[in-house]
Design a protein around this motif. Structure first.
Motif, PDB file in Angstrom:
ATOM      1  N   MET A   1      38.640  32.147  55.597  1.00  0.00           N
ATOM      2  CA  MET A   1      38.637  33.281  54.672  1.00  0.00           C
ATOM      3  C   MET A   1      38.023  32.861  53.334  1.00  0.00           C
ATOM      4  O   MET A   1      38.282  31.758  52.844  1.00  0.00           O
ATOM      5  CB  MET A   1      40.061  33.796  54.458  1.00  0.00           C
ATOM      6  N   ALA A   2      37.217  33.732  52.743  1.00  0.00           N
ATOM      7  CA  ALA A   2      36.527  33.412  51.500  1.00  0.00           C
ATOM      8  C   ALA A   2      37.522  33.246  50.358  1.00  0.00           C
ATOM      9  O   ALA A   2      38.515  33.969  50.251  1.00  0.00           O
ATOM     10  CB  ALA A   2      35.530  34.517  51.161  1.00  0.00           C
ATOM     11  N   GLU A   3      37.250  32.275  49.493  1.00  0.00           N
ATOM     12  CA  GLU A   3      38.071  32.076  48.300  1.00  0.00           C
ATOM     13  C   GLU A   3      37.907  33.281  47.379  1.00  0.00           C
ATOM     14  O   GLU A   3      36.806  33.785  47.172  1.00  0.00           O
ATOM     15  CB  GLU A   3      37.628  30.801  47.578  1.00  0.00           C
ATOM     16  N   LYS A   4      39.022  33.742  46.826  1.00  0.00           N
ATOM     17  CA  LYS A   4      38.997  34.908  45.945  1.00  0.00           C
ATOM     18  C   LYS A   4      39.219  34.452  44.503  1.00  0.00           C
ATOM     19  O   LYS A   4      40.261  33.860  44.192  1.00  0.00           O
ATOM     20  CB  LYS A   4      40.070  35.919  46.355  1.00  0.00           C
ATOM     21  N   ILE A   5      38.245  34.773  43.651  1.00  0.00           N
ATOM     22  CA  ILE A   5      38.260  34.294  42.269  1.00  0.00           C
ATOM     23  C   ILE A   5      38.189  35.482  41.310  1.00  0.00           C
ATOM     24  O   ILE A   5      37.369  36.395  41.507  1.00  0.00           O
ATOM     25  CB  ILE A   5      37.071  33.348  42.001  1.00  0.00           C
ATOM     26  N   LEU A   6      39.032  35.453  40.287  1.00  0.00           N
ATOM     27  CA  LEU A   6      38.999  36.464  39.230  1.00  0.00           C
ATOM     28  C   LEU A   6      38.514  35.815  37.939  1.00  0.00           C
ATOM     29  O   LEU A   6      39.124  34.861  37.455  1.00  0.00           O
ATOM     30  CB  LEU A   6      40.392  37.070  39.016  1.00  0.00           C
ATOM     31  N   ILE A   7      37.404  36.333  37.396  1.00  0.00           N
ATOM     32  CA  ILE A   7      36.936  35.938  36.068  1.00  0.00           C
ATOM     33  C   ILE A   7      37.390  37.003  35.079  1.00  0.00           C
ATOM     34  O   ILE A   7      37.242  38.201  35.329  1.00  0.00           O
ATOM     35  CB  ILE A   7      35.398  35.814  36.032  1.00  0.00           C
ATOM     36  N   ILE A   8      37.940  36.569  33.961  1.00  0.00           N
ATOM     37  CA  ILE A   8      38.356  37.508  32.912  1.00  0.00           C
ATOM     38  C   ILE A   8      37.523  37.249  31.664  1.00  0.00           C
ATOM     39  O   ILE A   8      37.579  36.170  31.067  1.00  0.00           O
ATOM     40  CB  ILE A   8      39.846  37.364  32.574  1.00  0.00           C
ATOM     41  N   LYS A   9      36.711  38.224  31.330  1.00  0.00           N
ATOM     42  CA  LYS A   9      35.944  38.226  30.066  1.00  0.00           C
ATOM     43  C   LYS A   9      35.669  39.698  29.802  1.00  0.00           C
ATOM     44  O   LYS A   9      34.701  40.270  30.304  1.00  0.00           O
ATOM     45  CB  LYS A   9      34.649  37.434  30.211  1.00  0.00           C
ATOM     46  N   MET A  10      36.524  40.323  28.999  1.00  0.00           N
ATOM     47  CA  MET A  10      36.520  41.779  28.898  1.00  0.00           C
ATOM     48  C   MET A  10      35.651  42.307  27.766  1.00  0.00           C
ATOM     49  O   MET A  10      35.236  43.467  27.778  1.00  0.00           O
ATOM     50  CB  MET A  10      37.962  42.275  28.744  1.00  0.00           C
ATOM     51  N   SER A  11      35.394  41.485  26.777  1.00  0.00           N
ATOM     52  CA  SER A  11      34.599  41.891  25.628  1.00  0.00           C
ATOM     53  C   SER A  11      34.212  40.625  24.866  1.00  0.00           C
ATOM     54  O   SER A  11      34.685  39.526  25.187  1.00  0.00           O
ATOM     55  CB  SER A  11      35.402  42.839  24.724  1.00  0.00           C
ATOM     56  N   SER A  12      33.362  40.723  23.852  1.00  0.00           N
ATOM     57  CA  SER A  12      32.484  41.841  23.547  1.00  0.00           C
ATOM     58  C   SER A  12      31.124  41.551  24.183  1.00  0.00           C
ATOM     59  O   SER A  12      31.023  40.615  24.980  1.00  0.00           O
ATOM     60  CB  SER A  12      32.362  42.022  22.031  1.00  0.00           C
TER      61      SER A  12
END
Length: 333
Positions: free
Chosen positions: A1-12
């Protein structure tokens, strides 16, 4: 199963552009991973699609303090079962999104503010005090990503270029131009509007077109420039472009002129020739990077809140703009 990654960069806008090389490096190292990017809706249009980003998760800035909304975000993110969260913002709101993801493996770049270190492990690397692009890339290096150079993945700009060209033609522009971006967040970073007007007028005297670009909320600045530079060579375009059309504009420009602002970093990503005006903020951390065609002009006594941007003269800026113009276009008579 593919690794699931969350990047957080919401602004600006500029900060998101600074994170693009990290996305590039991560994707090259993990071609099969499923990458989700959490971002505010106002900036989502600038993100690249597949193969760089598989999913864009929109975080409503106006509702982020509402408990019912946060419960919804928690349900949404936990259902995705992330294996890794990378917080490239490291402030309270990004740490909150990271925590709500339910993921146990959460990291971020070293400059952890507003208690974000309580949620994410700050990653410090060899570029801790270097350019912000390199600070973010240090997080990817920690993950074992090999060096890829400074690359900025963007969406295909064919369609936005076509719509932009129509808007410019409708405004009477059919020739090369200089992009002037007078606005920026933070009054102390702004070059005086009278100097912008003089620059536009003196470019017009030399037969050089300039396009004034920026957000709809900055149109009062555009009006002030036009008062001082009433010429068909000065084209008002503030508030008339989408984010991708703005990227197309910066790519098409012969020269870009601005202080430390989001469009500067788009122009840098496009390797457009740049004349950047810096004062309170330092280019070593947030200036043009990886662009051999950029020049930074510094105000006197830089690096302070009260740095006087008017100490950068119109003559200085004009000289650099004309120099770069002539390198790209026919020399002026």
């Amino acid at each position: 199963m593919a690794e699931k990654i969350l990047i957080i960069k919401m602004s600006s806008l500029g900060d998101i552009i600074h994170a693009m090389p990290s996305l590039y490096m991560l994707r090259k190292h993990k071609p099969d991973a499923h990458i989700t990017w959490a971002i505010h809706p106002a900036f989502a249009g600038i993100l690249p699609g597949k193969p760089w980003v598989d999913e864009v998760y929109l975080v409503d800035r106006k509702r982020i303090k509402q408990l019912s909304y946060l419960k919804q975000v928690r349900r949404d993110l936990k259902s995705r079962h992330f294996d890794l969260v990378i917080d490239l913002q490291m402030i309270a709101k990004s740490a909150l999104i990271s925590m709500l993801s339910g993921c146990s493996h959460r990291i971020g770049y070293w400059d952890a503010r507003e208690g974000s270190w309580l949620v994410n492990k700050p990653i410090s690397g060899p570029h801790k005090h270097g350019h912000i692009i390199e600070q973010l890339l240090d997080v990817m290096r920690f993950l074992g990503c090999p060096e890829t150079g400074i690359e900025f993945p963007f969406r295909d700009l064919t369609e936005p270029t076509q719509t932009l060209e129509k808007k410019l033609h409708d405004a009477g522009l059919h020739d090369p131009f200089v992009a002037l971006v007078p606005g920026t967040r933070g009054e102390n970073k702004k070059w005086p509007i009278a100097m912008w007007g003089e620059l536009a007028a003196r470019l017009a005297e030399r037969g050089i077109h300039s396009v004034i670009s920026g957000a709809p909320s900055e149109k009062s600045m555009e009006k002030e420039i036009l008062k001082r530079a009433d010429s068909p060579y000065v084209i008002p375009m503030m508030g008339k472009t989408s984010l991708l059309e703005l990227a197309a504009l910066e790519k098409a420009a012969s020269v870009h002129v601005s202080s430390d602002t989001g469009p500067l970093h788009i122009a840098n990503a496009m390797k457009t020739p740049i004349v950047a005006l810096f004062g309170p903020t330092m280019p070593q951390r947030s200036g043009p990077y990886g662009n051999p065609y950029s020049t930074v002009l510094m105000a006197e006594n830089p690096g302070h809140e009260d740095t006087d941007m008017s100490t950068i003269s119109v003559d200085q800026v004009l000289e650099e703009v004309v120099k770069k113009w002539e390198q790209k276009n026919k020399p002026l008579a």
